[in-house]
Design an enzyme around this catalytic site. Structure first.
Site, PDB file in Angstrom:
ATOM      1  N   THR A 123       7.636  -7.069  -4.527  1.00 36.41           N
ATOM      2  CA  THR A 123       6.792  -8.167  -4.064  1.00 36.41           C
ATOM      3  C   THR A 123       5.331  -7.771  -4.153  1.00 36.41           C
ATOM      4  O   THR A 123       4.992  -6.608  -4.358  1.00 36.41           O
ATOM      5  CB  THR A 123       7.080  -8.529  -2.595  1.00 36.41           C
ATOM      6  OG1 THR A 123       6.501  -7.539  -1.736  1.00 36.41           O
ATOM      7  CG2 THR A 123       8.557  -8.642  -2.318  1.00 36.41           C
ATOM      8  N   ASP A 124       4.455  -8.732  -3.959  1.00 32.64           N
ATOM      9  CA  ASP A 124       3.058  -8.432  -3.707  1.00 32.64           C
ATOM     10  C   ASP A 124       2.899  -8.274  -2.194  1.00 32.64           C
ATOM     11  O   ASP A 124       3.846  -8.423  -1.423  1.00 32.64           O
ATOM     12  CB  ASP A 124       2.161  -9.532  -4.275  1.00 32.64           C
ATOM     13  CG  ASP A 124       0.762  -9.041  -4.624  1.00 32.64           C
ATOM     14  OD1 ASP A 124       0.325  -8.033  -4.036  1.00 32.64           O
ATOM     15  OD2 ASP A 124       0.102  -9.658  -5.470  1.00 32.64           O
ATOM     16  N   TRP A 125       1.692  -8.010  -1.774  1.00 29.50           N
ATOM     17  CA  TRP A 125       1.348  -7.650  -0.394  1.00 29.50           C
ATOM     18  C   TRP A 125       1.843  -8.689   0.624  1.00 29.50           C
ATOM     19  O   TRP A 125       1.404  -9.836   0.611  1.00 29.50           O
ATOM     20  CB  TRP A 125      -0.159  -7.490  -0.292  1.00 29.50           C
ATOM     21  CG  TRP A 125      -0.708  -6.929   0.975  1.00 29.50           C
ATOM     22  CD1 TRP A 125      -1.082  -7.635   2.072  1.00 29.50           C
ATOM     23  CD2 TRP A 125      -0.985  -5.551   1.261  1.00 29.50           C
ATOM     24  NE1 TRP A 125      -1.579  -6.789   3.022  1.00 29.50           N
ATOM     25  CE2 TRP A 125      -1.535  -5.500   2.552  1.00 29.50           C
ATOM     26  CE3 TRP A 125      -0.820  -4.367   0.543  1.00 29.50           C
ATOM     27  CZ2 TRP A 125      -1.932  -4.308   3.160  1.00 29.50           C
ATOM     28  CZ3 TRP A 125      -1.208  -3.173   1.136  1.00 29.50           C
ATOM     29  CH2 TRP A 125      -1.754  -3.145   2.435  1.00 29.50           C
TER      30      TRP A 125
END
Length: 768
Positions: A309-311
Site C-alpha cells: 500500500t501507500d502511506w
C-alpha cells in the site's frame, strides 16, 4: 562455420545458460519459502504483512516523532519484533537526512533486534523513497527528477542514474526503493507531475524499464542492486480535480490505453514490487478494488511480486473514503482485494490484531495470507537478506564520487530544454554584465524539488551548500564582477511552498540599466503530494509582476524556468527573448544551466509534456480530433481550440537539423508483418548537437472509438557533427498500431495509417 554464426551460437548458449541459472535459483527460493511458511504461525505471517515507519522504533515523546540524535528504542523493538513479528520498516525518522554510517547503525540495529527475537530468523525488508538518488542520505548523488530525465530522452543515462542510486542506496544499508513512478503525468495541475516521466505512455514505458533495469540489474541479490517498486498502480495522476489523492473517473479503454502500458512494460522487465494508487477510480478506492489488484494485476498481467500500500491507505478506506465503518472492515476489504503488505505506518497493533481476528473468523482465508507472505519472503530471499541482512558503507568507495556526480551533471545537461531563442539571443557571450533576479536564482532547494534530504525538500539548502546555485554557477562562468544578484521576489522561510514576498523588486528593476542581459529565474519552491496542491496554474502573482516589470526595461531578458510542472507564462512570454526550461535538474542543475546559457553545452532536451498557454486549455498532445476544430471562416473564433504555449516534444538547439527522405518499406502491410521506417537527419548548422528523432503514428479512421490525433511510437537520440548525416531506422510491429476498444480489448483494424517525423509524413495501408 563462419565467425558470425559462431558468435551467434555462443551468445545463444550464454543466454540459455543464464536463463537456466535464473530458473534454478527461483526454484530454490520457492522451496525455501514454502518450507519457511510451513513453520510459521498465523501471528508471524500477519507480522510479515505489516510495515511501520522508523519513528515507531526510535526514542521520542511518542511514536509519531523522534528526538535527535536518532536512537533506537530497545523496549519498543522487543514489542514490535518479539510480539508482533513486524516484517518491514520504511522511511527516515526525525525529518532529517543522515549519513551512510548512521543508516548502517540504525538498520543493522533493526535487523539485529528482529533476528534476535524471531525463531525463524526472518530479516526485515527496509524500504525508502529513493526518488532521484538516495533521498535521505547526506552526501548522496542527487539526479534530475524523473520529469527532467524524460526531457533528456536518453534511456542509457536513466539506467545509469538508477544503477548509481541503487549503489548509494545499498551503501546506506537499504535494499528496497519505492521508485520509479510510472504514473502518466498528463495533468499540469497535479502536484506530482514532476515525479513522472511525462504525458506519453511509450516514453514512460521506455524510461520506466530503463530505471527498473538500473535498480535491479539481472540479480537483486547483488549487493549493488535494490528491489524496485513501480508506482502508483493505477491511474493515480488522473484525478478529476488535479489534486493529490482525489477521485478519478477513467473509462476502461482509457485506463488500458494510456495508464497501463508503462506498468505492464515494467512488470515484464522484472520489477519486484508495486505500490498502489492512493486515490479512487470510478467511485472505488483502488486499495479495495479486487478487479484492479487481483484480476488485472495478478491474474491478467501475471505479477508475481509484492503488492504494498501507500502511506496509511488501508486506514484511509475507513477514515477518508468511508468505504468501511471500522479499521477492521477496511483491512478485510484491502487484503481480500489483493494487498500483500500494509504501509501502516504507526498503529501496527490495529492492523495485526484485526487481521489475525479476521482469519480466525473466516473473513480472510488462510490461502490469501499465505499468498501474501510468499510474495514478501520471495523478495527477501531474492535480495539475499537471509544471508546478508546488512550492507556496510565501507564496502562502497564510489559513494558520492566524482564519477557519480558526472553522471548527474550529464543528465541535467541533456535535460535542459531551450523553448525560445528569438533572434538567436542564446548562447550568451562571456564578456557581458548580467543581472540575475527571481526567487529561484540562488536556491539549491528549488533546483532539486521534493524528496531531497527531506520529504518536502525544505532543508536542501543546508545539505547541498557545496553545490552551485544558478547565481554561483554563472559567477563561475563569467566572473563575480560581471554578475549582480537581486532577488526581486523570495520564498518565505518556513512557509508553504507558494508563500512569497517582494524582495527588492524595484531595486532589481532599477539595476537593469547597468546590465547587458537579465537572467530571470522563475518557477516554484519544492513540494510534493498534498502540500503541492494548487488552485492557480499561472505563475504566481509576484513572479508575474516581476517578469512584467523586468520586460519593460528594454534589456534582453532570458527566462530560466525551474519548476515541477508547467506554470503558465502567457501573461509575459511574448516580451521574453529566450526561455530555458530546467525542470528540477538536481544538485548539478546550476552548473548545467550556466553551461547551456553560455554555449559550453548545446541544449538537446525535449518537452515531456504539453506546456499550456491558458488554465482552461490543459489538453495533452494525446487528444481526439474534436479538440482541433479549426475556426470556420468568418463565423467563429475558436480561442479555446488546442493551442499550447509549447507542444510536447518541442525543444530548440544552437544548431539546425534537416529531415529528408522519410520512407516506409512497404506501401501495404499485412497484419503480422513489421513496418520499417527510415529517415535521413543532417546537422545543417555550425556546431555539434544532439537531436531527438520522434516517430508518431496516426490511425486515420477507427470504428470502436475515435482515434487519437497522433501517438509517439518510437524515439532515438542521435549526436551529429556539423554537416554530418545519419539514417535513422525504426521498426514498428502490429502491436504498435492497436488501440483499446470500449470493452477493454485490443483492436487492430485494417486501414490507412500515417507516419510523421518532424514535418514529414508518409502513409501505408494495413490489410487483412
Amino acid at each position: 562455420m563462419k565467425k558470425g554464426f559462431k558468435n551467434l551460437a555462443l551468445t545463444t548458449l550464454l543466454l540459455a545458460a543464464a536463463l537456466g541459472h535464473a530458473q534454478q535459483k527461483q526454484q530454490d527460493i520457492d522451496k525455501k519459502v514454502d518450507a519457511l511458511i510451513a513453520k510459521m504461525t498465523l501471528e508471524e505471517k500477519v507480522g510479515q504483512m505489516a510495515q511501520i515507519t522508523l519513528d515507531v522504533l526510535c526514542k521520542g515523546d511518542n511514536r509519531f516523532s523522534s528526538t535527535q540524535p536518532l536512537t533506537l528504542d530497545d523496549a519498543e523493538m522487543k514489542k514490535v519484533f518479539g510480539k508482533y513479528h513486524i516484517g518491514s520498516v520504511l522511511n527516515i525518522a526525525g525529518g532529517q537526512a543522515v549519513t551512510p554510517q548512521k543508516w548502517y547503525e540504525l538498520i543493522s540495529g533493526v535487523q539485529k533486534a528482529s533476528l534476535a527475537t524471531d525463531k525463524n530468523k526472518i530479516p526485515v525488508l527496509y524500504g525508502v523513497d529513493e526518488i532521484h538518488g538516495a533521498t535521505y542520505t547526506d552526501g548522496a548523488t542527487m539526479f534530475p527528477q524523473e520529469i527532467a530525465q524524460a526531457a533528456a530522452r536518453n534511456p542509457k543515462l536513466t539506467e545509469l542514474g538508477a544503477s548509481i542510486t541503487a549503489y548509494e542506496t545499498r551503501a546506506s544499508n537499504i535494499p528496497w526503493t519505492f521508485s520509479p513512478v510510472l504514473d502518466l503525468g498528463m495533468d499540469p495541475r497535479f502536484p506530482r507531475q514532476w515525479e513522472s516521466f511525462g504525458e506519453d505512455p511509450y516514453l514512460c514505458s521506455v524510461l520506466g524499464v530503463a530505471m527498473v533495469h538500473g535498480f535491479e540489474g539481472n540479480n537483486i541479490g547483488d549487493a549493488q542492486k535494490v528491489a524496485s517498486c513501480i508506482k502508483h498502480f493505477l491511474g493515480y495522476h488522473a484525478a478529476t480535480s488535479g489534486k493529490d489523492r482525489t477521485p478519478a473517473y477513467i473509462s476502461e479503454d482509457a485506463l488500458r490505453e494510456y495508464h497501463l502500458p508503462s506498468f505492464k512494460a515494467a512488470i515484464e522487465a522484472g520489477a519486484q514490487t508495486i505500490m498502489i494508487n492512493s486515490g479512487v477510480i470510478n467511485g472505488v478506492p483502488v486499495h479495495a478494488n479486487y478487479d484492479i489488484l487481483t484480476k488485472l494485476l495478478k491474474d491478467e498481467l501475471g505479477f508475481k511480486g509484492l503488492v504494498v500500500t501507500d502511506w496509511a491507505d488501508i486506514e484511509n478506506l475507513h477514515k477518508r473514503d468511508r468505504m468501511a465503518a471500522s479499521d477492521k472492515e477496511a483491512i478485510v476489504l484491502a487484503i481480500n482485494a489483493g494487498i500483500d503488505m500494509s504501509m501502516i505506518p504507526y498503529q501496527y497493533e490495529v492492523f495485526c490484531d484485526n487481521l489475525i481476528a479476521l482469519v480466525k473468523e473466516g473473513k480472510v482465508k488462510q490461502e490469501r495470507i499465505d499468498d501474501a507472505v510468499r510474495r514478501i519472503l520471495k523478495v527477501k530471499y531474492a535480495l539475499n537478506l537471509f544471508d546478508k541482512p546488512n550492507t556496510n558503507p565501507k564496502d562502497y568507495p564510489k559513494f558520492g564520487s566524482k564519477e557519480h556526480q558526472k553522471a548527474s551533471y550529464d543528465m541535467a545537461a541533456e535535460a535542459i530544454t531551450l523553448l525560445k531563442n528569438e533572434g538567436n539571443v542564446l548562447p550568451l557571450k562571456k564578456n557581458i554584465k548580467v543581472l540575475i533576479t527571481g526567487p529561484n536564482a540562488n536556491s539549491m532547494r528549488t533546483l532539486n524539488g521534493g524528496w531531497t534530504y527531506t520529504w518536502q525538500g525544505d532543508k536542501t539548502d543546508q545539505y547541498a551548500a557545496k553545490y552551485n546555485t544558478i547565481v554561483e554557477a554563472v559567477e563561475n562562468e563569467i566572473g563575480k564582477a560581471n554578475v549582480t544578484y537581486i532577488p526581486g521576489v523570495s520564498y518565505k522561510a518556513g512557509g508553504h511552498y507558494y508563500d512569497e514576498l517582494a524582495d527588492k523588486m524595484d531595486e532589481a528593476v532599477a539595476a537593469a540599466k547597468n546590465a547587458d542581459v537579465i537572467l530571470l529565474c522563475l518557477g516554484e519552491n519544492s513540494y510534493t503530494e498534498k502540500p503541492g496542491d494548487m488552485n492557480d496554474l499561472y505563475m504566481s502573482d509576484l513572479q508575474t509582476e516581476l517578469a512584467q516589470k523586468i520586460a519593460t526595461t528594454g534589456k534582453t531578458v532570458i527566462l530560466i524556468l525551474n519548476e515541477g510542472r508547467p506554470r503558465l507564462i502567457s501573461k509575459f512570454e511574448s516580451n521574453i527573448k529566450g526561455i530555458v526550461q530546467s525542470y528540477l535538474p538536481g544538485n548539478f542543475g546550476g552548473d548545467a544551466i550556466a553551461d547551456v546559457l553560455f554555449g559550453d553545452v548545446n541544449p538537446s532536451g525535449k518537452l515531456p509534456y504539453t506546456y499550456p498557454r491558458y488554465p482552461n486549455a490543459t489538453i495533452s498532445y494525446i487528444h481526439k480530433p474534436s479538440e482541433e476544430q479549426k475556426k470556420a471562416e468568418g463565423v467563429y473564433n475558436y480561442e479555446a481550440d488546442y493551442n499550447p504555449q509549447y507542444a510536447f516534444g518541442h525543444g530548440l538547439s544552437y544548431t539546425t537539423f534537416s529531415y529528408k527522405d522519410l520512407k516506409v518499406n512497404k506501401a501495404s502491410v499485412k497484419k503480422g508483418e513489421n513496418v520499417q521506417i527510415t529517415i535521413v537527419v543532417t546537422n545543417t548548422g555550425k556546431v555539434a548537437g544532439k537531436e531527438v528523432v520522434h516517430l508518431f503514428t496516426s490511425d486515420l479512421y477507427a470504428t470502436s472509438v475515435t482515434p487519437d490525433v497522433k501517438r509517439l511510437r518510437r524515439f532515438e537520440k542521435i549526436d551529429l557533427k556539423p554537416g554530418e548525416s545519419k539514417i535513422v531506422t525504426f521498426e514498428l510491429n502490429p502491436k504498435d498500431l492497436t488501440y483499446v476498444g470500449r470493452d477493454g480489448k485490443d483492436i487492430l483494424e485494417a486501414g490507412d495509417f500515417e507516419i510523421s517525423i518532424e514535418k514529414l509524413k508518409a502513409t501505408f495501408t494495413l490489410s487483412e
